[in-house]
Design an enzyme around this catalytic site. Sequence first.
Site, PDB file in Angstrom:
ATOM      1  N   GLY A  44      35.654  37.176  37.452  1.00 34.21           N
ATOM      2  CA  GLY A  44      35.228  38.530  37.332  1.00 34.21           C
ATOM      3  C   GLY A  44      34.484  38.901  38.407  1.00 34.21           C
ATOM      4  N   GLY A  45      34.246  38.410  39.431  1.00 37.88           N
ATOM      5  CA  GLY A  45      33.451  39.053  40.455  1.00 37.88           C
ATOM      6  C   GLY A  45      34.015  40.229  41.313  1.00 37.88           C
ATOM      7  CG  PHE A  46      38.454  41.125  43.349  1.00 37.86           C
ATOM      8  CD1 PHE A  46      38.340  41.231  44.674  1.00 37.86           C
ATOM      9  CD2 PHE A  46      39.317  42.160  42.767  1.00 37.86           C
ATOM     10  CE1 PHE A  46      39.107  42.179  45.405  1.00 37.86           C
ATOM     11  CE2 PHE A  46      40.127  42.957  43.595  1.00 37.86           C
ATOM     12  CZ  PHE A  46      40.104  43.173  44.879  1.00 37.86           C
TER      13      PHE A  46
ATOM     14  CG  ASP B 183      33.993  34.844  44.865  1.00 35.94           C
ATOM     15  OD1 ASP B 183      34.147  35.174  43.836  1.00 35.94           O
ATOM     16  OD2 ASP B 183      34.632  34.729  45.908  1.00 35.94           O
TER      17      ASP B 183
ATOM     18  CD  GLN C  36      34.530  35.269  49.661  1.00 31.22           C
ATOM     19  OE1 GLN C  36      35.248  36.039  50.407  1.00 31.22           O
ATOM     20  NE2 GLN C  36      35.263  35.524  48.337  1.00 31.22           N
TER      21      GLN C  36
ATOM     22  CG  ASP D 109      46.176  35.310  41.892  1.00 34.95           C
ATOM     23  OD1 ASP D 109      46.011  36.864  41.377  1.00 34.95           O
ATOM     24  OD2 ASP D 109      45.770  35.255  42.712  1.00 34.95           O
TER      25      ASP D 109
ATOM     26  CB  CYS E 120      65.932  37.764  35.683  1.00 33.78           C
ATOM     27  SG  CYS E 120      66.783  39.263  36.229  1.00 33.78           S
TER      28      CYS E 120
ATOM     29  CG  HIS F 278      64.635  41.130  39.531  1.00 31.84           C
ATOM     30  ND1 HIS F 278      66.066  40.229  39.783  1.00 31.84           N
ATOM     31  CD2 HIS F 278      64.321  41.518  40.438  1.00 31.84           C
ATOM     32  CE1 HIS F 278      65.919  40.019  41.000  1.00 31.84           C
ATOM     33  NE2 HIS F 278      65.204  41.142  41.608  1.00 31.84           N
TER      34      HIS F 278
END
Length: 373
Positions: free
Chosen positions: A93-95, A145, A188, A265, A305, A334
């Site tokens: 959740g930090g970002f 972070d 970091q 990700d 796909c 796709h």
Amino acid sequence: MTLTWNESARDGYARAGTLKTAHGDVPTPTFMPVGTAATVKGMTADAVRATGAGIVLGNTYHLMLRPGADRVASFGGLHKLMDWPGPILTDSGGFQVMSLAGLRKLDADGVTFQSHLDGSKHRLTPAISVQIQHKLDATITMVLDECPPFPVTEEQAKSSMEMSMRWAGLSREAFVPRDGYGLFGIVQGSVFPDLRRRSIDALMEIGFEGYALGGLAVGEGQEMMFAMIEATWDHMPADKPRYLMGVGTPDDLLGSIARGIDMFDCVMPTRAGRTGRAFTSRGILNLRNARFADDGKPLDPGCTCLGCQRHVRGYLHHLFRAEEMLGPMLLTWHNLTYYQTLVAGARAAILEGRLDAYSAAVRARWAEGDHDE
């Protein structure tokens, strides 16, 4: 026994391995589709599975606000709620909180922020973030972070990094060890190699089941991002998974895999799919372009796909022009399939000691562009 990662083969710096978790094994390198609000946008869980994905990502910030961690827990956790029995990684959740600018106030112990939904006040500390992720039943929990903006001075990056390392220790203390679950630390230090190496040393002293590179892909450019990976590779534990957060383009993935990254990700393939852009073996195509109106070919021959197997480019173009929701759904399917195929191909190449040749062939097809056979 906590979550583990086992190396199967190495080709240069690139690694093929297996992430072993309480919710199943994941071959690496792997790409994690982003399921921000307990769903990958436009996709059913079956559709996500059909792309070849083995692990997905959830967003602590959004889920703590809506529907709420306690409510998710009452439904049996994210795995049951999402119909995703496989591994789930949740960010801390930090970002998202750091991106709120005027809606948040940072201090040495955490951050107080206003919800972007209704203005309600919330508090996020390392312990609270870990506790929320526990309620969500995250297979992989991320430490809280601070992700500094770019550009940033070295002194600012140093101060931010040192605070993030303190928070990493507090996150470790709050984490409840369970068989097949793990907590990842986040490196970091912005674009300063010495700070990043100091960050790794601090995290290793605490000890984590995996190590992520944070604070990259925020505007520094691909060359600098690769330089930061190279500057830290030899300092990271060889027996732990390495996760490059928020990355990236197909070319970013190939370059990062070659530099020893195991996990990725990014919202790029899903976001692009919703706006008519397709990642293909011939490069990026914009299906809104009028040239596709009468195109009777599949989007990407050889792709497995649903959009490529059952429809033609002209139909996909029509769906976007008509603003039908099926267009973004099929293109998202796709793009995620393309990303999974790309990393699976890289894994196979690493196992056979031919990653350079594989990457060169992929890039050569991109460079050829899209044209009639």
